[in-house]
Design an enzyme around this catalytic site. Structure first.
Site, PDB file in Angstrom:
ATOM      1  N   ASP A 221      -3.173   2.894  -1.704  1.00  0.00           N
ATOM      2  CA  ASP A 221      -4.440   2.213  -1.955  1.00  0.00           C
ATOM      3  C   ASP A 221      -4.204   0.716  -2.216  1.00  0.00           C
ATOM      4  O   ASP A 221      -4.832  -0.154  -1.586  1.00  0.00           O
ATOM      5  CB  ASP A 221      -5.093   2.900  -3.169  1.00  0.00           C
TER       6      ASP A 221
ATOM      7  N   THR B 204       0.204  13.130  -2.876  1.00  0.00           N
ATOM      8  CA  THR B 204       1.572  13.484  -3.291  1.00  0.00           C
ATOM      9  C   THR B 204       2.279  12.391  -4.105  1.00  0.00           C
ATOM     10  O   THR B 204       3.465  12.503  -4.402  1.00  0.00           O
ATOM     11  CB  THR B 204       2.451  13.871  -2.085  1.00  0.00           C
TER      12      THR B 204
ATOM     13  N   TYR C 182      -1.172  11.471  -7.723  1.00  0.00           N
ATOM     14  CA  TYR C 182      -1.935  12.713  -7.948  1.00  0.00           C
ATOM     15  C   TYR C 182      -1.051  13.968  -8.002  1.00  0.00           C
ATOM     16  O   TYR C 182      -1.552  15.081  -8.182  1.00  0.00           O
ATOM     17  CB  TYR C 182      -3.060  12.845  -6.917  1.00  0.00           C
TER      18      TYR C 182
HETATM   19  N1  APR Z   1       2.626   3.455   3.320  1.00  0.00           N
HETATM   20  C1  APR Z   1       2.774   4.793   3.435  1.00  0.00           C
HETATM   21  N2  APR Z   1       2.898   5.611   2.382  1.00  0.00           N
HETATM   22  C2  APR Z   1       2.898   5.068   1.144  1.00  0.00           C
HETATM   23  C3  APR Z   1       2.738   3.676   0.935  1.00  0.00           C
HETATM   24  C4  APR Z   1       2.603   2.850   2.097  1.00  0.00           C
HETATM   25  N3  APR Z   1       2.449   1.519   2.010  1.00  0.00           N
HETATM   26  N4  APR Z   1       2.755   3.450  -0.400  1.00  0.00           N
HETATM   27  C5  APR Z   1       2.930   4.639  -1.005  1.00  0.00           C
HETATM   28  N5  APR Z   1       3.021   5.620  -0.085  1.00  0.00           N
HETATM   29  C6  APR Z   1       3.185   7.087  -0.282  1.00  0.00           C
HETATM   30  C7  APR Z   1       3.719   7.534  -1.604  1.00  0.00           C
HETATM   31  O1  APR Z   1       5.128   7.497  -1.570  1.00  0.00           O
HETATM   32  C8  APR Z   1       3.218   8.978  -1.676  1.00  0.00           C
HETATM   33  O2  APR Z   1       4.082   9.844  -0.962  1.00  0.00           O
HETATM   34  O3  APR Z   1       1.896   7.683  -0.234  1.00  0.00           O
HETATM   35  C9  APR Z   1       1.900   8.935  -0.890  1.00  0.00           C
HETATM   36  C10 APR Z   1       0.652   9.086  -1.729  1.00  0.00           C
HETATM   37  O4  APR Z   1       0.812   8.438  -2.970  1.00  0.00           O
HETATM   38  P1  APR Z   1      -0.338   7.605  -3.708  1.00  0.00           P
HETATM   39  O5  APR Z   1      -0.578   6.325  -3.000  1.00  0.00           O
HETATM   40  O6  APR Z   1       0.018   7.551  -5.148  1.00  0.00           O
HETATM   41  O7  APR Z   1      -1.697   8.508  -3.484  1.00  0.00           O
HETATM   42  P2  APR Z   1      -2.241   9.793  -4.274  1.00  0.00           P
HETATM   43  O8  APR Z   1      -1.161  10.670  -4.792  1.00  0.00           O
HETATM   44  O9  APR Z   1      -3.286  10.394  -3.390  1.00  0.00           O
HETATM   45  O10 APR Z   1      -2.934   9.190  -5.572  1.00  0.00           O
HETATM   46  C11 APR Z   1      -4.144   8.478  -5.462  1.00  0.00           C
HETATM   47  O11 APR Z   1      -3.306   6.597  -6.688  1.00  0.00           O
HETATM   48  O12 APR Z   1      -3.186   4.374  -6.169  1.00  0.00           O
HETATM   49  C12 APR Z   1      -3.941   5.326  -6.735  1.00  0.00           C
HETATM   50  O13 APR Z   1      -6.154   4.513  -6.313  1.00  0.00           O
HETATM   51  C13 APR Z   1      -5.259   5.545  -6.024  1.00  0.00           C
HETATM   52  O14 APR Z   1      -5.997   6.589  -7.999  1.00  0.00           O
HETATM   53  C14 APR Z   1      -5.612   6.832  -6.676  1.00  0.00           C
HETATM   54  C15 APR Z   1      -4.306   7.596  -6.686  1.00  0.00           C
END
Ligand code: APR
Length: 179
Positions: free
Chosen positions: A40, A128, A131
């Site tokens: 995000d 993953t 969350y």
């Molecule tokens: N590109 C691809 N994958 C990424 C990137 C990127 N730039 N940055 C992080 N990831 C991976 C992480 O390593 C993880 O495996 O994306 C996956 C999902 O992680 P999160 O971004 O933490 O998403 P999620 O688990 O769905 O949590 C959502 O996190 O940032 C906040 O606003 C968001 O509150 C929400 C929560």
């Protein structure tokens, strides 16, 4: 790794989702749509203020985005023309409908992207990170749902972008099982 499913190429890549040159990338957002960390944060940083402005409009009109749903904004400065924002489930013990909500994220994101005319889409590993959804279980839901939905749409390419080599291997194994 690559699979052909009817007219659609299913592809796994390792890297940063903000660099993916596809019509639409999917954001693992939260219900506020106001940005955060992880994918995000990376998407809002790389895409610029246009994305947040569009998110604010959506929330002002429709309220917070429930888990399992998806909405589309422009991609701002990203290579992708659109960002599909979806909210994954916060994982607790797996007995609270987390898998159904996660499946809904993939289904609704594909439908929302198809509706604006996207022909290629790239997903991160939703839920993953912050969350805490266990990656093996999440990969199985992601891949099974996506493979089942692909024939309902007209995508030339559906891509999963995994940040780490380990996550890539987990998604590879999940695809090898179902496709
Ligand atoms: N590109 C691809 N994958 C990424 C990137 C990127 N730039 N940055 C992080 N990831 C991976 C992480 O390593 C993880 O495996 O994306 C996956 C999902 O992680 P999160 O971004 O933490 O998403 P999620 O688990 O769905 O949590 C959502 O996190 O940032 C906040 O606003 C968001 O509150 C929400 C929560």
């Amino acid at each position: 790794m690559e699979r052909q499913i009817g007219k659609t190429r299913l592809l796994l890549v390792q890297g940063d989702i903000t660099r993916q040159a596809v019509d639409a990338i999917v954001n693992a957002a939260n219900s506020s749509l106001m940005g955060g960390g992880g994918v995000d944060g990376a998407i809002h940083r790389a895409g610029g203020p246009t994305i947040l402005a569009a998110c604010k409009e959506i929330v002002a009109r429709d309220g917070r985005l429930p888990a399992g749903r998806a909405v589309v904004t422009p991609g701002g400065n990203l290579p992708a023309r659109w960002v599909v924002h979806t909210v994954g489930p916060i994982y607790r013990d797996g007995g609270l409908g987390e898998a159904a909500t996660l499946a809904s994220c993939y289904r609704e994101s594909l439908a929302a992207a198809a509706e604006v005319g996207a022909r290629s889409i790239c997903f991160p590993s939703i839920s993953t990170g912050a969350y805490r959804y266990p990656i093996e279980a999440a990969a199985q839901v992601a891949v099974t749902t996506t493979v089942a939905e692909i024939p309902r749409h007209d995508f030339a390419e559906v891509r999963f972008c995994l940040f780490s080599e380990r996550d890539l291997a987990v998604y590879q194994a999940a695809i090898a099982e179902v496709a």
